[in-house]
Scaffold this motif. Structure first.
Motif, mmCIF file in Angstrom:
data_model
loop_
_atom_site.group_PDB
_atom_site.id
_atom_site.type_symbol
_atom_site.label_atom_id
_atom_site.label_comp_id
_atom_site.label_asym_id
_atom_site.label_seq_id
_atom_site.Cartn_x
_atom_site.Cartn_y
_atom_site.Cartn_z
ATOM 1 N N GLY A 17 0.708 -1.151 -0.061
ATOM 2 C CA GLY A 17 0.146 0.111 0.076
ATOM 3 C C GLY A 17 0.780 1.087 -0.112
ATOM 4 N N ALA A 18 2.146 1.161 0.916
ATOM 5 C CA ALA A 18 3.093 2.381 0.979
ATOM 6 C C ALA A 18 3.596 2.891 -0.370
ATOM 7 C CB ALA A 18 3.969 2.251 2.054
ATOM 8 N N ALA A 19 4.004 1.434 -1.158
ATOM 9 C CA ALA A 19 4.692 1.780 -2.380
ATOM 10 C C ALA A 19 3.703 2.347 -3.482
ATOM 11 C CB ALA A 19 5.283 0.345 -2.783
ATOM 12 N N VAL A 20 2.496 1.573 -3.628
ATOM 13 C CA VAL A 20 1.614 2.063 -4.662
ATOM 14 C C VAL A 20 1.088 3.590 -4.222
ATOM 15 C CG1 VAL A 20 -0.789 1.911 -5.538
ATOM 16 C CG2 VAL A 20 0.617 -0.217 -5.092
ATOM 17 N N LEU A 21 0.957 3.820 -2.980
ATOM 18 C CA LEU A 21 0.697 5.267 -2.859
ATOM 19 C C LEU A 21 1.893 6.139 -3.097
ATOM 20 C CD1 LEU A 21 -1.342 7.467 -1.546
ATOM 21 C CD2 LEU A 21 -0.277 6.848 0.590
ATOM 22 N N ALA A 22 3.011 5.834 -3.093
ATOM 23 C CA ALA A 22 3.950 6.597 -3.129
ATOM 24 C C ALA A 22 4.254 6.836 -4.635
ATOM 25 C CB ALA A 22 5.574 5.892 -2.551
#
Length: 277
Positions: A17-22
């Motif tokens: 989730g953090a990678a996609v959001l970044a």
């Protein structure tokens, strides 16, 4: 802070989730560099499939779909975060005061919150946006009104739980002013659950904002916005599916990334789950 890297290595979904959001945020920040104007019309280039010149193709007016997705995402995510910030400030303040003071104050605030929670969030947002009139500002206010009672209810529960702790009772016995107790003891110790709810609420706000845009109550043409673009291009989904699928996929990825990140935050603020992740 040293455990954050190890936590994300153990919690793969939160890391995803953090990678996609970044990646989404990076693309939105670089939108003016990566994509041309989202409102530039060129009918000679209409409905071109994805290719080298237009990575996500063009729409019925020859506008670059990638450009509209990136520029529209800036509005959608900004509204989503802004809506949650507004709902967080109002709801947490009201709920914390209600839970800490109790009595008539608690009854009045919570009965108002219950009345608002009795309506489905999207239905209430549609009703408010329709009454206020179409536009991004009114859509933002409508969605914030639907989310604020959720924060108020959660903040009240946190305040009721923390108000019985020995350190709060000691502060009351020592004659500490109520406002200082709220800001120094009650709110800081309940902020974890509220931040988890905020991260999950951003995904909900994005979906509701896109829903209002889909119904014509959000951004107005020719401004790019994910929900409005899905509605505009839905009739072309068989002839040129990319024009509707691209903004729809962006909505899905943004909401999913915030939900995964929210689940990760829930694990992080729970020491037992954090160590077991």
């Amino acid at each position: 802070m040293r455990d954050i890297g190890g936590f994300f290595r153990r919690n793969r979904l939160a890391a995803l989730g953090a990678a996609v959001l970044a990646l989404l945020l990076l693309g939105l920040l670089l939108a003016p560099v990566l994509a041309p104007s989202p409102i530039a019309v060129d009918v000679t280039q209409r409905l071109l499939p994805p290719g080298a010149g237009h990575l996500l193709g063009t729409d019925a007016l020859g506008r670059d779909v990638l450009s509209r997705v990136l520029h529209g995402g800036r509005a959608t995510l900004a509204i989503g975060v802004g809506v949650v910030a507004l709902a967080f400030a109002v709801g947490v303040a009201a709920g914390t005061i209600a839970g800490f003071l109790g009595g008539v104050t608690d009854m009045l605030i919570m009965r108002l919150a219950d009345a608002m929670l009795s309506f489905p969030g999207l239905v209430l947002a549609i009703a408010l946006a329709a009454a206020l009139g179409p536009g991004l500002g009114n859509a933002m206010l409508a969605v914030a009104v639907t989310l604020a009672p959720q924060f108020a209810r959660l903040a009240r529960g946190q305040a009721l739980s923390i108000a019985t702790r020995p350190y709060v009772e000691a502060a009351v016995a020592a004659g500490t002013p109520p406002l200082r107790i709220l800001t120094r003891h009650v709110l800081p110790n309940g902020i974890g659950a509220l931040l988890v709810q905020a991260s999950l609420a951003v995904g909900s706000a994005i979906l509701q904002t896109a829903g209002l845009g889909f119904l014509g109550l959000g951004a107005q043409p020719p401004l790019p916005e994910w929900g409005a673009d899905v509605a505009t291009n839905l009739a072309l989904v068989r002839e040129a599916p990319w024009v509707a699928l691209a903004p729809g996929a962006a909505i899905l990825l943004a909401a999913l990334s915030f939900n995964l990140l929210g689940d990760g935050l829930a694990d992080w603020f729970d020491p037992r789950r954090r160590m077991a992740a």
